[in-house]
Enzyme design. Structure first.
Site, PDB file in Angstrom:
ATOM      1  N   ASP A 224       0.827  -1.204   0.000  1.00  0.00           N
ATOM      2  CA  ASP A 224       0.000   0.000   0.000  1.00  0.00           C
ATOM      3  C   ASP A 224       0.862   1.255   0.000  1.00  0.00           C
ATOM      4  O   ASP A 224       1.918   1.284   0.638  1.00  0.00           O
ATOM      5  CB  ASP A 224      -0.902  -0.006   1.247  1.00  0.00           C
ATOM      6  CG  ASP A 224      -1.992   1.034   1.176  1.00  0.00           C
ATOM      7  OD1 ASP A 224      -2.312   1.499   0.066  1.00  0.00           O
ATOM      8  OD2 ASP A 224      -2.529   1.395   2.238  1.00  0.00           O
TER       9      ASP A 224
ATOM     10  N   ASN B 255     -10.125  -2.284  -5.884  1.00  0.00           N
ATOM     11  CA  ASN B 255      -9.273  -1.459  -6.745  1.00  0.00           C
ATOM     12  C   ASN B 255      -9.814  -1.385  -8.174  1.00  0.00           C
ATOM     13  O   ASN B 255      -9.532  -0.416  -8.899  1.00  0.00           O
ATOM     14  CB  ASN B 255      -7.855  -2.025  -6.815  1.00  0.00           C
ATOM     15  CG  ASN B 255      -7.087  -1.926  -5.517  1.00  0.00           C
ATOM     16  OD1 ASN B 255      -6.185  -2.719  -5.261  1.00  0.00           O
ATOM     17  ND2 ASN B 255      -7.430  -0.953  -4.671  1.00  0.00           N
TER      18      ASN B 255
ATOM     19  N   ARG C  58       1.701  -5.061   6.300  1.00  0.00           N
ATOM     20  CA  ARG C  58       1.016  -4.012   5.531  1.00  0.00           C
ATOM     21  C   ARG C  58       1.822  -2.731   5.602  1.00  0.00           C
ATOM     22  O   ARG C  58       2.140  -2.250   6.680  1.00  0.00           O
ATOM     23  CB  ARG C  58      -0.395  -3.749   6.033  1.00  0.00           C
ATOM     24  CG  ARG C  58      -1.034  -2.622   5.203  1.00  0.00           C
ATOM     25  CD  ARG C  58      -2.509  -2.497   5.360  1.00  0.00           C
ATOM     26  NE  ARG C  58      -3.003  -1.519   4.374  1.00  0.00           N
ATOM     27  CZ  ARG C  58      -4.239  -1.433   3.957  1.00  0.00           C
ATOM     28  NH1 ARG C  58      -5.145  -2.262   4.425  1.00  0.00           N
ATOM     29  NH2 ARG C  58      -4.607  -0.522   3.070  1.00  0.00           N
TER      30      ARG C  58
END
Length: 228
Positions: A15, A63, A176
């Protein structure tokens, strides 16, 4: 770090590509290209460290609602990078598996995926899973429907085999990048007992050294799986 302290399976939510580009007054496409290059380097380092399975969240079902121009750019990057890197994986005896709903992707991208999987099918040194057009809830729902069509109750182990990751051990460590503290619909069933590692570092800046920090943090944790 002792090799026994290493996770067998590392999953990464990559991300921050867009925010990385924005900070540098660059178009989002530049962030995606930087992220693609970092993804390739990161995967190489993960396997070099002795991890056997790497799963990277490249494109979620959510997305796919992004503007067509941005998606076209992402698919163009895939067309540019995927064939070469599939050959590299084959040379290193690493098998490639892509999870996600391929019906949501352009036909030529699906063909490249199928060719890459076939090319690397004999890989025994490791497994690279790419999540493209993937959603954890959709994965679970598809597995439920398969179980219903089977006409019988299933155990947790049997249900796990019905998921898109069937036969692959669950992630030991989920990383993440990009500051957000959530799973964002990624491997929801499979990460029930994964160790979670969150970092503010945007993905293009998530260097090999940053990965090593995550592995070291994992090695310090005690995994009891609900036991004393």
């Amino acid at each position: 770090m002792d090799e026994h302290d290493l996770p067998r399976h590392v999953a990464v939510i990559m991300d921050g590509n867009g925010r990385w580009a924005k900070k540098r007054l660059l178009p989002r496409a530049a962030g995606h290209r930087a992220g693609m290059n970092r993804m390739i380097g990161l995967a190489e380092h993960i396997f070099a460290r002795g991890v056997k399975i790497c799963t990277l969240f490249a494109l979620s079902t959510e997305n796919l609602s992004r503007p067509a121009q941005e998606l076209d750019g992402l698919y163009a990057l895939f067309r540019e990078y995927f064939p070469k890197n599939a050959r590299t994986l084959r040379e290193k005896s690493i098998a490639l598996k892509v999870i996600g709903d391929r019906s949501l992707l352009p036909a030529d991208v699906v063909s490249l995926i199928e060719e890459g999987e076939a090319l690397t099918a004999g890989g025994r040194a490791g497994l690279m899973q790419l999540a493209i057009g993937y959603g954890g809830r959709q994965d679970i729902l598809s597995a439920v429907n398969r179980a219903v069509r089977g006409g019988k109750e299933v155990t947790q182990q049997e249900f796990s085999c019905l998921l898109s990751t069937g036969g692959v051990p669950d992630p030991d460590l989920l990383i993440r990048t990009g500051k957000e503290l959530r799973l964002s619909n990624f491997l929801l069933w499979q990460t029930a007992y994964s160790e979670l590692y969150f970092t503010d570092v945007l993905f293009p800046d998530f260097t090999d050294k940053e990965l090593d920090k995550a592995l070291e943090a994992y090695a310090r944790r005690e995994r009891r799986f609900g036991k004393v």
